[in-house]
Write an enzyme that holds these catalytic residues in place. Structure first.
Site, mmCIF file in Angstrom:
data_model
loop_
_atom_site.group_PDB
_atom_site.id
_atom_site.type_symbol
_atom_site.label_atom_id
_atom_site.label_comp_id
_atom_site.label_asym_id
_atom_site.label_seq_id
_atom_site.Cartn_x
_atom_site.Cartn_y
_atom_site.Cartn_z
ATOM 1 N N GLU A 178 0.824 -1.202 0.000
ATOM 2 C CA GLU A 178 0.000 0.000 0.000
ATOM 3 C C GLU A 178 0.853 1.245 0.000
ATOM 4 O O GLU A 178 1.970 1.246 0.501
ATOM 5 C CB GLU A 178 -0.830 0.081 1.278
ATOM 6 C CG GLU A 178 -1.300 -1.202 1.747
ATOM 7 C CD GLU A 178 -1.926 -1.108 3.123
ATOM 8 O OE1 GLU A 178 -2.870 -1.837 3.316
ATOM 9 O OE2 GLU A 178 -1.483 -0.333 3.968
ATOM 10 N N CYS A 212 3.150 8.538 1.557
ATOM 11 C CA CYS A 212 3.643 7.552 2.519
ATOM 12 C C CYS A 212 3.838 6.248 1.758
ATOM 13 O O CYS A 212 2.883 5.732 1.164
ATOM 14 C CB CYS A 212 2.623 7.399 3.641
ATOM 15 S SG CYS A 212 3.078 6.124 4.824
ATOM 16 N N CYS A 232 6.439 -7.301 7.361
ATOM 17 C CA CYS A 232 7.474 -6.710 8.209
ATOM 18 C C CYS A 232 7.926 -7.750 9.220
ATOM 19 O O CYS A 232 7.126 -8.556 9.696
ATOM 20 C CB CYS A 232 6.913 -5.490 8.944
ATOM 21 S SG CYS A 232 8.167 -4.600 9.914
ATOM 22 N N CYS A 282 5.955 -5.614 15.804
ATOM 23 C CA CYS A 282 5.288 -4.718 16.757
ATOM 24 C C CYS A 282 3.861 -5.235 16.970
ATOM 25 O O CYS A 282 3.128 -5.466 15.999
ATOM 26 C CB CYS A 282 5.274 -3.283 16.234
ATOM 27 S SG CYS A 282 6.940 -2.642 15.924
ATOM 28 N N CYS A 296 0.586 -3.640 15.297
ATOM 29 C CA CYS A 296 0.661 -3.190 13.901
ATOM 30 C C CYS A 296 0.153 -4.269 12.954
ATOM 31 O O CYS A 296 0.478 -5.455 13.116
ATOM 32 C CB CYS A 296 2.107 -2.820 13.571
ATOM 33 S SG CYS A 296 2.372 -2.399 11.839
ATOM 34 N N GLY A 305 6.538 -2.278 6.373
ATOM 35 C CA GLY A 305 7.935 -2.710 6.372
ATOM 36 C C GLY A 305 8.838 -1.859 7.235
ATOM 37 O O GLY A 305 8.452 -0.792 7.719
ATOM 38 N N SER A 326 10.559 5.135 16.073
ATOM 39 C CA SER A 326 9.325 4.675 16.727
ATOM 40 C C SER A 326 9.684 4.151 18.105
ATOM 41 O O SER A 326 10.205 3.060 18.236
ATOM 42 C CB SER A 326 8.680 3.569 15.886
ATOM 43 O OG SER A 326 8.278 4.105 14.647
ATOM 44 N N HIS A 346 7.644 4.463 21.358
ATOM 45 C CA HIS A 346 6.438 3.834 21.920
ATOM 46 C C HIS A 346 6.471 3.500 23.398
ATOM 47 O O HIS A 346 5.427 3.186 23.979
ATOM 48 C CB HIS A 346 6.041 2.563 21.156
ATOM 49 C CG HIS A 346 5.893 2.743 19.678
ATOM 50 N ND1 HIS A 346 5.423 3.904 19.110
ATOM 51 C CD2 HIS A 346 6.164 1.914 18.645
ATOM 52 C CE1 HIS A 346 5.411 3.772 17.794
ATOM 53 N NE2 HIS A 346 5.859 2.583 17.482
ATOM 54 N N CYS A 373 -0.884 1.658 7.817
ATOM 55 C CA CYS A 373 0.030 0.529 7.933
ATOM 56 C C CYS A 373 -0.540 -0.870 7.741
ATOM 57 O O CYS A 373 -0.867 -1.549 8.701
ATOM 58 C CB CYS A 373 0.682 0.576 9.298
ATOM 59 S SG CYS A 373 1.117 2.214 9.788
HETATM 60 N N1 SAH Z 1 8.855 0.095 10.589
HETATM 61 C C1 SAH Z 1 8.920 1.502 10.659
HETATM 62 C C2 SAH Z 1 8.021 2.245 9.693
HETATM 63 C C3 SAH Z 1 6.611 1.751 9.454
HETATM 64 S S1 SAH Z 1 5.370 2.022 10.671
HETATM 65 C C4 SAH Z 1 8.687 1.978 12.079
HETATM 66 O O1 SAH Z 1 8.495 1.148 12.952
HETATM 67 O O2 SAH Z 1 8.788 3.174 12.331
HETATM 68 C C5 SAH Z 1 5.130 3.751 10.830
HETATM 69 C C6 SAH Z 1 4.582 4.143 12.209
HETATM 70 O O3 SAH Z 1 3.215 3.715 12.371
HETATM 71 C C7 SAH Z 1 5.360 3.474 13.350
HETATM 72 O O4 SAH Z 1 5.589 4.417 14.369
HETATM 73 C C8 SAH Z 1 4.383 2.402 13.798
HETATM 74 O O5 SAH Z 1 4.645 1.975 15.098
HETATM 75 C C9 SAH Z 1 3.055 3.094 13.637
HETATM 76 N N2 SAH Z 1 1.890 2.188 13.609
HETATM 77 C C10 SAH Z 1 1.833 0.915 13.222
HETATM 78 N N3 SAH Z 1 0.583 0.419 13.350
HETATM 79 C C11 SAH Z 1 -0.174 1.418 13.829
HETATM 80 C C12 SAH Z 1 -1.558 1.536 14.185
HETATM 81 N N4 SAH Z 1 -2.402 0.532 14.028
HETATM 82 N N5 SAH Z 1 -1.996 2.725 14.649
HETATM 83 C C13 SAH Z 1 -1.146 3.773 14.779
HETATM 84 N N6 SAH Z 1 0.150 3.723 14.453
HETATM 85 C C14 SAH Z 1 0.651 2.559 13.993
#
Ligand code: SAH
Length: 351
Positions: A89, A110, A117, A121, A124, A166, A221, A223, A340
Site C-alpha cells: 500500500e 507515505c 514486516c 510490533c 501493527c 515494512g 518509533s 512507543h 500501515c
Molecule cells: N517500521 C517503521 C516504519 C513503518 S510504521 C517503524 O516502525 O517506524 C510507521 C509508524 O506507524 C510506526 O511508528 C508504527 O509503530 C506506527 N503504527 C503501526 N501500526 C499502527 C496503528 N495501528 N496505529 C497507529 N500507528 C501505527
C-alpha cells in the site's frame, strides 16, 4: 525484460549504443516521473523506432492498481499488486497551505519498503504475518510515480515519508537508490530535507545512514520509555535496548544536525498513563527533538484500544509542561484504513 526504474539501467549508454543522443535519457525520465506515460509509445516526442526499441527492451510498470480508495479529506490510498501477486500500500496525503493561494500546501506520500514486516510490533497490522520480501528499488519508485499520477497536471509531490509497510532500515540497499532517484531535478525533484525515514530503531543501520546520507529526517518509533514495556510492544527491542537506540539516534543527530522525531503510538491503558509520560520526558531530556504522538488506529482482530480523550490530554499536558515539542498526528484517511498494512489485510481477507 528489465524494469526501467531499476538503478542498474544505464539509459544514456543504452541510447548511445543505438546511435541515439544521450540527452533523450532526460526526456524519457521526465515522461516517467510525470507518472503519466502508460507506455513508451505515448512518449510522442521520441522517434517511433526508438519507442519500439524501448518497448522491446524495458517494462515501465511492474505493478497494477488493485484498489484505489479516496477519503473525504483528500487522502488517497493505492493497493498495488506486484508482479508476483504480493500486495503493498501507499498513500497520498493532502494538506492545505495557510494562504488562500495554496502556498505551502503539502502533498505528502507515505510509501512501503517491504512486503510485510519482520519487526513484529504487537499492535501493527503489517507485521502480523511476518516479512515476505524486500521491495525492489523499482517497486519503491513506482509507488511514488503512481501517486504523482493521481495529482492534477501542475501539482507536484512535496514530501515523502517512508512509514508504510515494512522496516525501511532493513532494506536500505534498495531504498536509498529509490530515494536518491526521487531527488533527481529532472524527475520528482524532492529534496532530502523533505524526506523522512521512520524506523523501529536499528542501530547499525542508523549508523550507516548517518555515514552515507545524514540529510534525511529520521523518525524513531519509540512507543515506550522503559525496556520491559518497549520489548512487550516492540519485540525487536529485546536484543537492542533503549540505551543503544538512543545512542544511535544521538549519533545520527550529531551527523545530521537535523531535529529528530520520536513516534509514540498511544495505546489505551498500556503506555498512555502519567508514569509513561514522565518516563518519556526523562528519556528524551536535553535533546532537540519532536515527539509525534499517534493515536492508535484499531486493527481488526487485535486487542488494543485507542486512549480515552482524558488520558490522551493528560499525557500531552505532561510532555508540554516539561517543554517537549509535541505534535499530535491528525487522523487522515482513517475511514479508508490508511494505516500501515490495514488495506492489504482487508483485501486479503475479502479475497
Ligand atoms: N517500521 C517503521 C516504519 C513503518 S510504521 C517503524 O516502525 O517506524 C510507521 C509508524 O506507524 C510506526 O511508528 C508504527 O509503530 C506506527 N503504527 C503501526 N501500526 C499502527 C496503528 N495501528 N496505529 C497507529 N500507528 C501505527
Amino acid at each position: 525484460m528489465q524494469h526501467i526504474l531499476e538503478p542498474d539501467v544505464a539509459l544514456p549508454e543504452w541510447l548511445s549504443a543505438r546511435g541515439q543522443p544521450t540527452w533523450r535519457a532526460r526526456v524519457i525520465r521526465r515522461w516517467l516521473t510525470g507518472g503519466r506515460a502508460e507506455s513508451f509509445d505515448a512518449m510522442t516526442d521520441l522517434p517511433k523506432g526508438l519507442r519500439l526499441d524501448l518497448t522491446a527492451a524495458f517494462r515501465i510498470w511492474t505493478t497494477s492498481i488493485a484498489k484505489h480508495t479516496r477519503a473525504e479529506d483528500g487522502t488517497e490510498k493505492l493497493l498495488l499488486e506486484l508482479h508476483d501477486g504480493q500486495r503493498i500500500e501507499c498513500v497520498l496525503l493532502r494538506e492545505q497551505g495557510p494562504g488562500a493561494d495554496d502556498a505551502g500546501a503539502r502533498r505528502t506520500v507515505c510509501i512501503s519498503s517491504q512486503v510485510g514486516c519482520a519487526m513484529g510490533c504487537v499492535f501493527c497490522a503489517s507485521g502480523l504475518d511476518g516479512v515476505v520480501r524486500n521491495l525492489t528499488t523499482g517497486e519503491i519508485i513506482e509507488q511514488l510515480l503512481r501517486l504523482q499520477a493521481l495529482l492534477p497536471a501542475g501539482e507536484r509531490l512535496s514530501h515523502i515519508v517512508v512509514m508504510g509497510m515494512g522496516e525501511p532500515l532493513a532494506n536500505l540497499d534498495r531504498l536509498l537508490p529509490a530515494l536518491s532517484s526521487a531527488q533527481d531535478p529532472d524527475g520528482l525533484g524532492i529534496s532530502q530535507r523533505r524526506i523522512t525515514i521512520s524506523t523501529v530503531g536499528l542501530p547499525p543501520a542508523i549508523d550507516r545512514l548517518a555515514a552515507e546520507n545524514p540529510s534525511y529526517n529520521l523518525a524513531v518509533s519509540i512507543h515506550a520509555a522503559d525496556d520491559d514495556l518497549r520489548t512487550r510492544l516492540v519485540p525487536v527491542n529485546k536484543s537492542i535496548g533503549l540505551v543503544e537506540v538512543m545512542a544511535a539516534a544521538d549519533r545520527y543527530w550529531e551527523a545530521s544536525g537535523r531535529r529528530l522525531t520520536f513516534e509514540y503510538v498511544l495505546l489505551g491503558r498500556l503506555n498512555d498513563q502519567p508514569e509513561h509520560a514522565h518516563a518519556l520526558v526523562q528519556l528524551l531530556a536535553r535533546r532537540a527533538i519532536l515527539v509525534n504522538v499517534i493515536p492508535y488506529n484499531r486493527v481488526a482482530g487485535l486487542p488494543y484500544e485507542e486512549p480515552t480523550q482524558a488520558d490522551r490530554e493528560r499525557f500531552l499536558d505532561i510532555l508540554r509542561a516539561a517543554g517537549v515539542n509535541v505534535h499530535v498526528r491528525r487522523r487522515k484517511g482513517a475511514r479508508i484504513d490508511a494505516a500501515c498494512g490495514q488495506l492489504r489485510r482487508l483485501a486479503a481477507s475479502n479475497a
